[in-house]
Design an enzyme around this catalytic site. Sequence first.
Site, PDB file in Angstrom:
ATOM      1  N   GLU A  47       0.849  -1.191   0.000  1.00 56.77           N
ATOM      2  CA  GLU A  47       0.000   0.000   0.000  1.00 56.77           C
ATOM      3  C   GLU A  47       0.885   1.242   0.000  1.00 56.77           C
ATOM      4  O   GLU A  47       1.917   1.277   0.677  1.00 56.77           O
ATOM      5  CB  GLU A  47      -0.869  -0.035   1.254  1.00 56.77           C
ATOM      6  N   LYS A 128      -9.392   1.732  -2.168  1.00 58.39           N
ATOM      7  CA  LYS A 128      -9.657   1.217  -0.821  1.00 58.39           C
ATOM      8  C   LYS A 128     -11.023   1.661  -0.308  1.00 58.39           C
ATOM      9  O   LYS A 128     -11.335   2.852  -0.294  1.00 58.39           O
ATOM     10  CB  LYS A 128      -8.552   1.685   0.121  1.00 58.39           C
ATOM     11  N   CYS A 194      -4.902  -3.121   2.753  1.00 60.23           N
ATOM     12  CA  CYS A 194      -4.716  -2.983   4.199  1.00 60.23           C
ATOM     13  C   CYS A 194      -5.976  -3.303   5.006  1.00 60.23           C
ATOM     14  O   CYS A 194      -6.331  -4.459   5.164  1.00 60.23           O
ATOM     15  CB  CYS A 194      -4.181  -1.597   4.521  1.00 60.23           C
TER      16      CYS A 194
END
Length: 347
Positions: A47, A128, A194
């Site tokens: 990330e 995300k 994540c």
Amino acid sequence: MARTLKVAAAQVGAVHIDSDRSDTLKRMIKLLKEAAAQGAQLVLFPELSFTTFFPRYLFKDESKLEEFFEQGEDISKSDHVKPLFDEAKKLQVDISVGFAERASSGTGYNSCMYFSAKRGDVLARYRKVHLPGTKEPFEKPDAVQQLEKRYFKPGDLGFKAFRVPELIPNALKGEGSGTDTIGKGDPIVGMMICNDRRWPEAWRCYGLQGAELVLCGFNTAGWAPDLWGTRKPMTREQAEEEALFHHRLVMQSNSYMNGCFSISAARAGLDDGKYDLIGGSAIVSPEGHILAEAKSKDDEVIVAEIDLEECRQGKEKTFDFGRHRRTEAYSLITSQTGVVEPPLLAT
């Protein structure tokens, strides 16, 4: 029929707020070359790969903040990161890489992309969805901040699986789909970033599309008591061990529950001499076993050969969704976000 390929995670060690971006890029290219030398066909980077984890800082200077963002949706042609994609094409190794995206609309996203080396093009993008932390910083001067909600909007592309060409020889091609084609085509891949890995809904969305490999780059603090942890006091060592345990837990359990391999790649190490990030980059099997795991918190490559045929065991038996899922019982999942407890019992 075996459907084997060699995959890798490129863990990137400490990157500081004043690190030269070109130096970080050179480190990433070195890792890519190391993975290619071991026969990797696909390499996952973390990330926000190109910079330090900047959402831990409160920026009052907008121009300084913009230095951490890549402009536009296709960064493979951006001058200061293009060398990585050029090297991937030269080595004929696919890459997935995370970055801060400044969309043409001006919106910021925590994003990643999948780049096909043989085709020289971006196959898929992901933004995300599950942004952790707070929008406003904690007032405590020594608090570890997590300001993703300040700098990014939740992703708007959903969890869309995609097929990757030219990784497996003799993959079935053709029009349409059916039961006789399942598990025989090009690999089905999904991406998350994540905190997404902690939410089973994300994995199940990919599982329902037959995903065989899920890619997840991450930055996870080893010490952030204002953001997570137990109610009882923990030492820094205990907190880091807990964070690593939870990372393994979600990668292994969700790989198992969706009958897929997974790769996770960490941005790790001690940023700016004080912000500790866990390692734990790993390649996990559809039965939930760790096939390879990073041994350090420095720059490190891990590689494993995987056979996507092994996904069939879970997908056709324990987690045969078509036979066993009961969607009529799951309405709360999409109709409610926060917790609503049952009424208290009468006195």
